[in-house]
Scaffold this motif. Structure first.
Motif, PDB file in Angstrom:
ATOM      1  N   ILE A   1       6.350  -4.198 -11.593  1.00  0.00           N
ATOM      2  CA  ILE A   1       7.239  -3.445 -12.474  1.00  0.00           C
ATOM      3  C   ILE A   1       6.412  -2.702 -13.516  1.00  0.00           C
ATOM      4  CG2 ILE A   1       9.251  -3.576 -13.990  1.00  0.00           C
ATOM      5  CD1 ILE A   1       9.701  -4.564 -11.053  1.00  0.00           C
TER       6      ILE A   1
ATOM      7  N   GLU B   1       6.615  -7.314  -5.833  1.00  0.00           N
ATOM      8  CA  GLU B   1       7.026  -6.150  -6.611  1.00  0.00           C
ATOM      9  C   GLU B   1       6.205  -6.099  -7.891  1.00  0.00           C
ATOM     10  OE1 GLU B   1      11.677  -5.876  -5.250  1.00  0.00           O
ATOM     11  OE2 GLU B   1      11.211  -6.938  -7.127  1.00  0.00           O
TER      12      GLU B   1
ATOM     13  N   THR C   1      10.047   0.110 -10.028  1.00  0.00           N
ATOM     14  CA  THR C   1       9.722  -1.023  -9.173  1.00  0.00           C
ATOM     15  C   THR C   1       8.857  -0.518  -8.020  1.00  0.00           C
ATOM     16  OG1 THR C   1      11.787  -2.145  -9.705  1.00  0.00           O
ATOM     17  CG2 THR C   1      10.660  -2.858  -7.702  1.00  0.00           C
TER      18      THR C   1
END
Length: 148
Positions: A139, A137, A63
């Motif tokens: 990923i 965020e 992350t």
């Protein structure tokens, strides 16, 4: 996989983005005490061990966060949107995935077999060390040697 080296290499790749105006992205392979925005950093991760026999393969889900200052809320969100785009000079996806190497080469200069920017999530206001930022965020899935 040596996650510290992988995280540093991803931060290096993220620095390749070309931002509009005079903005320049700072990036770290770790969660910093304070940020110079706009800032990209690698945060927490999870690892699934033993995806192949003999410690041959692990997968990690990393992350990362990107934070943009709020001097102008609309301009900050436009800058963030450009970095979260799937393509273009400011695209973090494009910059990070460029570190995959050519077909048949290992990713991140040999640190991993492959990587893939899977998704963006958590587009919202963030507080970091008492300061407010707009951010999101990112990923990233990383595949690499389990015994390295």
């Amino acid at each position: 996989m040596q996650m510290s080296a992988v995280r540093d290499a991803i931060a290096d790749a993220a620095r390749a983005v070309v931002l509009p105006a005079a903005a320049k992205l700072t990036a770290t392979g770790y969660t910093p005490d304070s940020v110079t925005e706009p800032h990209f950093f690698c945060g927490e991760y999870s690892i699934e061990f033993d995806k192949a026999m003999g410690r041959g393969l692990d997968t990690a889900e990393l992350t990362c966060r990107v934070l943009v200052g709020l001097a102008d809320d609309e301009a900050a969100q436009r800058l963030l949107d450009a970095m979260l785009s799937g393509s273009g000079p400011a695209s973090l996806k494009q910059a990070v995935e460029a570190a995959r190497g050519a077909p048949g080469e290992y990713a991140l200069g040999g640190l991993a077999h492959d990587l893939h920017v899977m998704r963006v999530q958590g587009y919202r206001w963030y507080e970091h060390q008492g300061n407010q930022y707009i951010g999101a965020e990112i990923i990233i899935k990383i595949i690499g040697e389990g015994n390295a």
